[in-house]
Design an enzyme around this catalytic site. Structure first.
Site, PDB file in Angstrom:
ATOM      1  N   SER A  34       0.794  -1.239   0.036  1.00  0.00           N
ATOM      2  CA  SER A  34      -0.009  -0.127   0.123  1.00  0.00           C
ATOM      3  C   SER A  34       0.858   1.207  -0.006  1.00  0.00           C
ATOM      4  CB  SER A  34      -1.058   0.013   1.210  1.00  0.00           C
ATOM      5  OG  SER A  34      -0.298  -0.131   2.334  1.00  0.00           O
ATOM      6  N   GLY A  93       8.058  -1.158   0.510  1.00  0.00           N
ATOM      7  CA  GLY A  93       7.643  -0.893   1.602  1.00  0.00           C
ATOM      8  C   GLY A  93       8.270  -1.975   2.677  1.00  0.00           C
ATOM      9  N   GLU A 113      10.574  -9.233  -4.475  1.00  0.00           N
ATOM     10  CA  GLU A 113      11.266  -7.773  -3.786  1.00  0.00           C
ATOM     11  C   GLU A 113      12.866  -7.942  -3.501  1.00  0.00           C
ATOM     12  OE1 GLU A 113       7.363  -6.225  -1.874  1.00  0.00           O
ATOM     13  OE2 GLU A 113       8.300  -7.933  -0.830  1.00  0.00           O
ATOM     14  N   LYS A 131       5.189   0.689  11.465  1.00  0.00           N
ATOM     15  CA  LYS A 131       5.909  -0.309  11.101  1.00  0.00           C
ATOM     16  C   LYS A 131       7.301  -0.308  11.900  1.00  0.00           C
ATOM     17  CE  LYS A 131       3.191  -1.682   7.815  1.00  0.00           C
ATOM     18  NZ  LYS A 131       2.194  -0.679   7.741  1.00  0.00           N
TER      19      LYS A 131
END
Length: 233
Positions: A34, A93, A113, A131
């Site tokens: 996101s 992210g 990733e 986070k």
């Protein structure tokens, strides 16, 4: 608005700040999730204004978002190798960040990733404050060969972890990654030595890739309620 721990505004600020690092002619690794999605949108807006970049997507979802944003895409073998331009910047992210070490893989895209992020000249993590943690303690996603999930599960238990096969929410059976692997979410509690655990997982037969990203990030951009907090690593 709040989504999965952080607000949309916080994620947007982090993504847009990282997108501002992109320069004309760059090859950019495009992360999944996101917060990375805000960076993709912002890069797409700059492309519409004339920015010339190529993106290397890290998942099917990212590829779709990038195409919708008008970003030209490239495969890894086009940009990495002899006489290839390389990846200038990766923006991605994280599910947890502790002193620059990461846990990723909540979206089960951590294999590609890690390949893209580690190949980039510079890897910038984008996140919201939820986070950030003092010590990594989230279950570590481990992508495994479908035939090896029970074998890997036993190895994880021997290493002090508790594995759980990730179940799909909109289909019967387990989650299957873009690469056709299964995912074990492995709870080790607080991870005092991420590098040692990463080595243990990487050397376990049947493990395709794990979600510990150790010493890979070059900077962390955290979107806050009133700006972006940046940490160079």
């Amino acid at each position: 608005m709040k989504t999965s721990g952080g607000t949309t505004a916080q994620k947007r600020r982090a993504g847009e700040a990282a997108a501002a690092l992109v320069e004309d002619g760059m090859v950019v690794g495009l992360g999944t999730g996101s917060t990375a999605a805000h960076a993709i949108r912002a890069i797409g807006e700059r492309v519409a204004d004339g920015l010339d970049v190529r993106g290397v997507p890290t998942s099917f979802d990212t590829r779709r978002r990038a195409r919708e944003a008008g970003i030209a895409l490239a495969d890894l073998d086009e940009v990495v190798g002899p006489d290839a331009p390389g990846i200038d910047l990766a923006i991605d992210g994280a599910d947890q960040v502790a002193d620059g070490q990461l846990i990723k893989g909540g979206g089960a895209a951590h294999c590609r990733e890690k390949i893209v992020d580690s190949a980039a000249d510079r890897f910038v993590v984008v996140a919201d404050p939820s986070k950030e943690v003092p010590t990594l303690d989230r279950p570590v996603p481990v992508a495994v060969h479908p035939d090896a999930w029970t074998v890997v599960s036993e190895a994880v238990r021997a290493a002090g972890g508790e594995p759980a096969l990730r179940e799909a929410s909109a289909k019967d059976g387990p989650v299957v990654t873009d690469n056709g692997n299964l995912v074990l979410d492995c709870d080790f509690g607080e991870i005092a030595d991420p590098a040692s655990l990463a080595t243990t997982l990487s050397t376990t037969a049947g493990v395709v890739e794990h979600g510990l990203f150790v010493d890979l990030a070059d900077a962390v951009y955290v979107g806050t309620d009133d700006g972006v907090r940046t940490t160079e690593l």
